[in-house]
Each structure stands twice: as structure tokens, then as C-alpha cells.
Design a protein around this motif. Structure first.
Motif, short mmCIF file in Angstrom:
data_model
loop_
_atom_site.label_atom_id
_atom_site.label_comp_id
_atom_site.label_asym_id
_atom_site.label_seq_id
_atom_site.Cartn_x
_atom_site.Cartn_y
_atom_site.Cartn_z
N LYS A 141 21.28 67.11 6.29
CA LYS A 141 22.27 66.29 5.60
C LYS A 141 21.68 65.73 4.30
O LYS A 141 20.55 65.28 4.27
CB LYS A 141 22.74 65.15 6.50
N HIS A 147 23.59 60.44 -0.15
CA HIS A 147 24.31 60.17 -1.37
C HIS A 147 23.32 59.70 -2.44
O HIS A 147 22.54 58.77 -2.21
CB HIS A 147 25.37 59.08 -1.14
N GLU A 150 22.35 71.01 -9.60
CA GLU A 150 22.56 69.97 -8.58
C GLU A 150 21.85 68.67 -8.98
O GLU A 150 22.39 67.57 -8.81
CB GLU A 150 22.03 70.46 -7.24
N SER A 196 29.87 60.66 1.82
CA SER A 196 29.03 61.86 1.91
C SER A 196 28.99 62.55 0.55
O SER A 196 29.91 62.44 -0.26
CB SER A 196 29.57 62.81 2.98
N TRP A 197 27.91 63.28 0.33
CA TRP A 197 27.73 63.97 -0.94
C TRP A 197 28.04 65.45 -0.77
O TRP A 197 27.50 66.12 0.11
CB TRP A 197 26.30 63.79 -1.43
N GLU A 198 28.92 65.96 -1.61
CA GLU A 198 29.28 67.38 -1.56
C GLU A 198 28.39 68.16 -2.52
O GLU A 198 28.33 67.85 -3.72
CB GLU A 198 30.75 67.57 -1.93
N THR A 199 27.71 69.15 -1.99
CA THR A 199 26.80 69.95 -2.80
C THR A 199 27.56 71.06 -3.53
O THR A 199 28.77 71.20 -3.39
CB THR A 199 25.71 70.57 -1.91
N GLN A 247 29.85 73.54 -1.81
CA GLN A 247 31.12 72.99 -1.35
C GLN A 247 32.10 72.79 -2.49
O GLN A 247 33.24 72.38 -2.26
CB GLN A 247 30.87 71.65 -0.64
N ASN A 248 31.67 73.06 -3.72
CA ASN A 248 32.53 72.89 -4.89
C ASN A 248 32.49 74.17 -5.73
O ASN A 248 31.42 74.58 -6.19
CB ASN A 248 32.05 71.71 -5.75
#
Length: 488
Positions: free
Chosen positions: A220, A223, A294, A333-336, A339-340
Motif C-alpha cells: 500500500k 498518501h 509518479e 488513499s493515493w491512486e498511482t 490506476q489513472n
């Protein structure tokens, strides 16, 4: 637990001090002991901004900060006032030696730009074209090109505004460049699939999906800028107890240049531990270019949340205020990146069309170049043929010249040399021979003496324009006949 560790640390330091004091001999005269010279503290290395005038920008700032008045104004001026040019007016109160150095820096920068312009002109093949440096300097908006000798208030104003604007657009350019990279990577993959048969294509697609799953299978991600993320750095990078986490101490530990601010590079360094959870340079499925994108996303997010005055720096006060917010304690939560989706289907379609157009333009250009090459080869062949013809003509003229220099052949009759009989009135040799034979074959009177017969032949030859023969005449008659022959 924490106080025990602190107590042990203090006790060890006291023990070392006591041992050191006991080890010093009493007889040493401390006045004669030469103390080691303290090396002057080196200023922290400035971070490259990525701008093409970065060196000039940093040198100007470094010299301005040496002036106490300007340094004080810089710290107390709001970023919006700086953008509006209020700080630039303080240049009039800077010391004379600082202004002199700034003048020199500007002249060096103008000369550097002129050198770049000249080098670009040379590469483009314009060596013989005069360059208007003053006109070309207009494209560099961070200095006043109309005055290349002195550094004035408008120079500082232009430098601040240009740097602010360029730095704000710098991240956007990096995002656009990464988007093109991702679309090109997908384009190349699709083009490769077209070269495979059905079985190979199926295996390639399965391998691609497998790599995507392996990359997404990671721990995981905290953030960025949250308490959990900073505590992890505090524990793993700093080696401190997470229960003793202190935001102020953390800030001072990671303010590596000690200027009282977190700049962009110092912030990005805080995310290394999080990025190592996702990316490994030894793994096939992990792309290090994606890792840097990132990192950029994480830094931008923290800056947007914490940098309240938008000066692209995080002060200690701003940092402490952020650590008291709910988002710091209970973040989302942080979307990497996986996921985008970086680009849309429409953007991919436009990118493909652009590549197709580029390919067509390159093919047309290649065809034009091939045609030019063929024309040049044809012209070269014609020149070579003309050269051969010219060489042959020269050789022919040389032969004719050498033949004209040879003496004419002579005909000897009974010891007397007679010139060779040449063609008259451009008559062919055969016709001349037939005429001579006809004249010699004329009927003769049997009662004619040899002198009379020779006289008749000379008359015939004289009528035709040929030289006459005098071989059988008496000496006196020969001279008389020669005299008659040379009369006009």
C-alpha cells in the motif's frame, strides 16, 4: 522506551567526555597548542531549475542575497508582491559593488546568448549571412536586450517574471512529454503485434497482461505528505522511533541546505521510500520513467496542499500548519499511475494521425531527396561525357598540329626536285589523275621533235594550271621557260 534511549545516549556522551579529559597531559602549555583551522562552511549547492538560463538566475540571486538590505526585503516580501515587481525596485538600494558584479553577469549572459545564436546560424549553413543579434535577442525575455551593458531594475523584474512563469509551465511540459512517451510506447507495441502471427500475438498479449499484474502487485502506498508517510521516512531513513515523531525536528532533518524551506527537490526526496514499493530497476515490469512521473505527481500534490503563498517553497510555518490538518492525520488513499489513464482515446487517435502525417511527410521528403540525387548523378554523368569529348578534341588538335609541322614530300625526276602536284579547284585526286592521263594520252605527230612534243605538253599543263616540265629543254631554254612560268 524513548526516554531510556535518550538517557543512555546522554550517559555515553558524558563518559566519553570524562575519558577525553583524563587523557590530556597536565604539562602541556595550551597557549602553544595550535588549534586546527576551521574550514569555512561551504554554501549549499543550488539546485538546477531546469531553465536554460538557470546559471545566470542563480548567480544573480546569490549576489543579491549578499546585500543585507535586499536579503531582508526578500524575506519580508510576499510572493504576489514579488511577481508584481515590487521587489525589483529595491535594486536601487543595493551596494555599488553588487551592482558592478550584476553588470558583469549581464554582459557575460548577453555574450553567451550571442554565441549560441552564432552557433545555431553556423549549423543551419548561414555562415555568409550577416546576423542581427539585437533582433534575435528579443526572444530571450528574461533580460533587457536593448541595454546589454548594465543590470537595471527592469532586468531584475524581467528575470523574476520570466523565471516564475517558466517554472510554472515547467511541470506541464514534463507531463506532456511523459504523455507522449506513453502513447509512443503503446503505438510501438501495437505495431509490433501487427508483425506477429495469431499464436505469437496471443502469447505477447498474455505476457503484457502478466507484467501489468505484477507491477500492480505492491504494498500500500501512503498518501504523500501525510503523517504515515512522513513517519515511515522518520523510522526507515532517519532511524528514529516513530512514536517520537516531531514535525519540527523532521523539517530540520530534511532541510538539507539549511535555508529554512523545503524546495521541490527536497520534497521529492521524501517520496523515495514510497516509490521503492512500486518500482524496481531490476524488474521487467517496472518503468523508471514512470517512477519519475509518479514522483512529480506526489510533489505537486504536496505543494498544492501546503504551499499556501505559492512561492514553490514550503516554509517551516507552512509545514507545521499542514501537520495539524485533518488531511495530514486521516488522508485519503493515493491512486498511482496504473490506476489513472495518462491519455484519453481521443488523444491517442490524434497522436496516431500525427505520426501518420509525419511518416507521409518524411516519405515525400525522402522521395524529393532521391530525385535530387538522381538528377545530380545524371548531371555528373553528362559532365564526365563532356570532359571525355573535350579531352578527345584536344588530342585531335594536337595530332593535326604535329602533322602540319612535317615538311612536304618531294618528287625527284632525273636529279631535279619538283614539288608534289596538289589538287586544283578542290578536284578529287582520281579526277586529276584521269585528266593527266587524258592529256598524256593525246595523239602525237610522228614528225614532231622531242622539244616540240614537250612544248605541247607544257601548253596543255599551263591551260590546266599545273606546273610545266623543263627537263628536256636546253639550259638557256629552261631558264626562259621558268621565267615565263613565274609571270603573273
Amino acid at each position: 522506551m524513548g526516554w531510556i534511549r535518550t538517557l543512555l545516549t546522554v550517559w555515553i556522551l558524558l563518559l566519553v567526555q570524562l575519558l577525553y579529559l583524563e587523557a590530556v597531559p597536565i604539562s602541556i602549555d595550551k597557549t602553544k597548542v595550535k588549534q586546527p583551522e576551521k574550514e569555512p562552511e561551504k554554501p549549499p549547492a543550488s539546485v538546477d531549475t531546469g531553465l536554460h538560463y538557470d546559471h545566470y538566475l542563480r548567480e544573480v540571486i546569490d549576489f543579491l542575497e549578499k546585500d543585507e538590505h535586499f536579503r531582508e526585503k526578500l524575506r519580508n516580501t510576499d510572493m504576489e508582491d514579488i511577481k508584481q515587481g515590487k521587489l525589483a525596485k529595491e535594486l536601487d538600494f543595493v551596494g555599488h559593488h553588487i551592482r558592478t558584479k550584476l553588470d558583469e553577469l549581464k554582459r557575460q549572459e548577453v555574450n553567451r546568448l550571442r554565441t549560441l545564436i552564432k552557433a545555431k546560424q553556423d549549423l543551419e549553413g548561414g555562415n555568409d549571412i550577416s546576423v542581427d543579434h539585437q533582433a534575435l535577442l528579443k526572444q530571450f525575455e528574461y533580460l533587457n536586450h536593448m541595454n546589454p551593458h548594465t543590470f537595471e531594475v527592469d532586468d531584475l523584474d524581467l528575470l523574476i517574471k520570466s523565471a516564475t512563469n517558466d517554472l510554472e509551465n515547467y511541470d506541464k511540459e514534463r507531463h506532456d512529454e511523459f504523455k507522449r512517451y506513453e502513447m509512443m510506447k503503446e503505438h510501438n507495441r501495437q505495431e509490433h503485434l501487427k508483425t506477429l502471427d495469431n499464436e505469437e500475438r496471443r502469447k505477447e498479449e498474455e505476457h503484457y497482461e502478466e507484467m501489468k499484474k505484477k507491477h500492480a502487485d505492491h504494498p500500500k502506498i501512503n498518501h504523500p505528505g501525510s503523517q504515515n508517510q512522513l513517519k515511515e521516512v522518520w523510522e526507515e531513513a532517519d532511524g528514529l522511533d516513530p512514536d517520537d515523531f516531531d514535525p519540527k525536528t523532521f523539517f530540520k532533518l530534511h532541510d538539507t541546505n539549511g535555508d529554512g524551506f523545503f524546495d521541490e527537490q527536497e520534497l521529492e526526496a521524501l517520496f523515495t521510500k514510497e516509490l521503492e514499493k512500486i518500482y524496481d530497476p531490476n524488474n521487467e515490469e517496472d518503468d523508471m520513467i514512470e517512477m519519475e512521473e509518479e514522483r512529480l505527481r506526489m510533489r505537486e500534490h504536496v505543494m498544492n496542499e501546503v504551499d499556501t503563498n505559492k512561492d514553490r517553497l514550503v516554509s517551516l510555518e507552512e509545514f507545521l500548519v499542514a501537520t495539524r490538518k485533518k488531511e495530514f492525520l486521516e488522508p485519503d488513499s493515493w491512486e498511482t499511475l496504473e490506476q489513472n489513464q495518462v491519455y484519453t482515446d481521443e488523444e491517442m487517435r490524434e497522436f496516431e494521425e500525427h505520426l501518420t502525417q509525419q511518416e507521409q511527410d518524411l516519405n515525400m521528403r525522402s522521395a524529393d531527396l532521391q530525385k535530387q540525387r538522381d538528377d545530380l548523378e545524371r548531371q555528373q554523368a553528362e559532365l564526365n561525357a563532356q570532359k571525355v569529348e573535350l579531352q578527345q578534341a584536344v588530342e585531335h588538335m594536337e595530332r593535326l598540329k604535329s602533322q602540319k609541322l612535317e615538311p612536304p614530300p618531294e618528287v625527284v625526276v632525273e636529279g631535279n626536285a619538283l614539288p608534289e602536284i596538289h589538287a586544283v579547284d578542290n578536284q578529287p585526286p582520281m579526277m586529276q589523275e584521269e585528266q593527266l592521263q587524258g592529256h598524256h594520252a593525246a595523239p602525237q605527230n610522228p614528225h614532231d621533235t622531242p622539244q616540240e612534243h614537250l612544248k605541247q605538253q607544257n601548253q596543255i599543263l599551263a591551260q590546266q594550271g599545273f606546273p610545266q616540265s623543263h627537263q628536256d629543254l636546253p639550259p638557256g631554254n629552261q631558264e626562259a621557260a621558268q621565267g615565263q612560268h613565274h609571270l603573273p
